[in-house]
Write an enzyme that holds these catalytic residues in place. Sequence first.
Site, PDB file in Angstrom:
ATOM      1  N   SER A  26       0.766  -1.207  -0.129  1.00 46.26           N
ATOM      2  CA  SER A  26      -0.101  -0.085   0.029  1.00 46.26           C
ATOM      3  C   SER A  26       0.904   1.223   0.131  1.00 46.26           C
ATOM      4  O   SER A  26       0.386   2.292  -0.209  1.00 46.26           O
ATOM      5  CB  SER A  26      -0.844   0.054   1.083  1.00 46.26           C
ATOM      6  N   HIS A  82      -5.419  -4.553   0.366  1.00 43.34           N
ATOM      7  CA  HIS A  82      -5.511  -3.414  -0.740  1.00 43.34           C
ATOM      8  C   HIS A  82      -5.848  -3.706  -1.874  1.00 43.34           C
ATOM      9  O   HIS A  82      -5.752  -3.037  -2.988  1.00 43.34           O
ATOM     10  CB  HIS A  82      -4.221  -2.588  -0.663  1.00 43.34           C
ATOM     11  N   THR A 139      -9.594  -7.707   3.923  1.00 44.88           N
ATOM     12  CA  THR A 139     -10.070  -6.767   4.714  1.00 44.88           C
ATOM     13  C   THR A 139     -11.723  -6.409   4.285  1.00 44.88           C
ATOM     14  O   THR A 139     -11.817  -6.731   3.060  1.00 44.88           O
ATOM     15  CB  THR A 139      -9.420  -5.413   5.159  1.00 44.88           C
ATOM     16  N   LYS A 197     -11.730  -1.640   3.732  1.00 48.41           N
ATOM     17  CA  LYS A 197     -11.249  -0.727   2.549  1.00 48.41           C
ATOM     18  C   LYS A 197     -12.171  -0.592   1.454  1.00 48.41           C
ATOM     19  O   LYS A 197     -13.147   0.054   1.601  1.00 48.41           O
ATOM     20  CB  LYS A 197      -9.778  -1.354   2.490  1.00 48.41           C
ATOM     21  N   THR A 209     -13.014 -13.448  21.410  1.00 47.59           N
ATOM     22  CA  THR A 209     -13.476 -11.741  21.161  1.00 47.59           C
ATOM     23  C   THR A 209     -15.007 -11.617  20.767  1.00 47.59           C
ATOM     24  O   THR A 209     -15.304 -12.651  19.873  1.00 47.59           O
ATOM     25  CB  THR A 209     -12.552 -11.183  20.155  1.00 47.59           C
ATOM     26  N   THR A 210     -15.606 -10.599  21.100  1.00 43.59           N
ATOM     27  CA  THR A 210     -17.192 -10.441  20.706  1.00 43.59           C
ATOM     28  C   THR A 210     -16.762 -10.442  19.083  1.00 43.59           C
ATOM     29  O   THR A 210     -16.165  -9.769  18.555  1.00 43.59           O
ATOM     30  CB  THR A 210     -17.486  -9.422  21.140  1.00 43.59           C
TER      31      THR A 210
END
Length: 385
Positions: free
Chosen positions: A168, A196, A224, A227, A256-257
């Site tokens: 990136s 990316h 992800t 983005k 984790t939640t």
Amino acid sequence: MFIDILRNKGNYPDARCFAHHNGPQPITVWCSNDYLAMGQHPKVIEAMEEALHNVGAGSGGTRNIGGNTHYHVELERELADLHGKESALLFTSGYVSNEASLSTLAKLLPGCVIFSDEMNHASMIAGIRNSGCEKRIFRHNDPEHLEELLAAEDPNVPKLIAFESVYSMDGDVAPIHTFCDLAEKYNALTYIDEVHAVGMYGARGGGITERDEAAHRIDIIEGTLGKAFGVMGGYIAADAKIIDCIRSYAPGFIFTTSLSPVLVAGVLAAVKHLKESSVERDAQQAAAARLKQMFREAGLPVMHTTTHIVPLMVGDPVRAKKISDILLAEYGVYVQPINFPTVPRGTERLRFTPGPAHSEAMMQQLTDALVEIWDRLELEFKKAA
């Protein structure tokens, strides 16, 4: 001066506003990673509003207890399909998906050695470090150095090659097929970070691996949702057995939640839309190409890239910050300087990410502003080739 970046509900679809002594003023954001403006897309907003009213704001717990909804399950199916894989697994961010997946996978392979590109993201570095396994760092996008390291290793040792598709800060692309050839030759697994690139490349937004017809050669694809897809979250897509292993052993997933179903509903709408629409991708690529051309014609030191990233080299952290400050205070332009440790010292830069909502007029105003500032600070212009 107090700066508060907010949504501007007026006539600035790609702008924010900041507060100063004269009250809120519109600014144009040039460094957002919401590359395709999907965070403002009507389909995404509508899906999130509907989910909010139907199921409430929070997920209610971890995926293994009370935080699993039909939104999560459907999104994982869509992401697996996007990359042509058997299964996918959601995480709360791209950072967590890299850290949890790499650290867990390496621990499950006794004696594993990870071969990592020297420019890999901090999240990948953290995952490799937390795995406790041996690592070998190869020069950036250098297949010859990678092969040298692979050839020197015990043939019976489990191996994993970890790299990104689009880097990136420089905007360059990995030689994916060449790396896959080496993986096959030396019996190594492959792990690619497409953060990316997902949503941005390929006929359906599957990333560089889709564009270059390489997805089937990659064992684990990571991406992800914050983005190009415009919302929040991270994921991996892979063989069902690999996904089951990560799901069963990764603390970053187990303890984790889970993502709010509201967020997941928004991402689901974005993924489905971008699988069928190339309008946003085409407009973004056109904007990036046009801005690069304007910078070159103006003599600004734009770095050569083959992707949507438009970096402008400054080479000094103080000057990079000064340019950023002037752009915001005098021109209503928001772009952050990129300094060490994100980039090596001496390569400080401004990183622009033009998108579908940036008009020709906005690009011309930005270019004119940069030329004036370059001249004011007595910076060197780049001679035309």
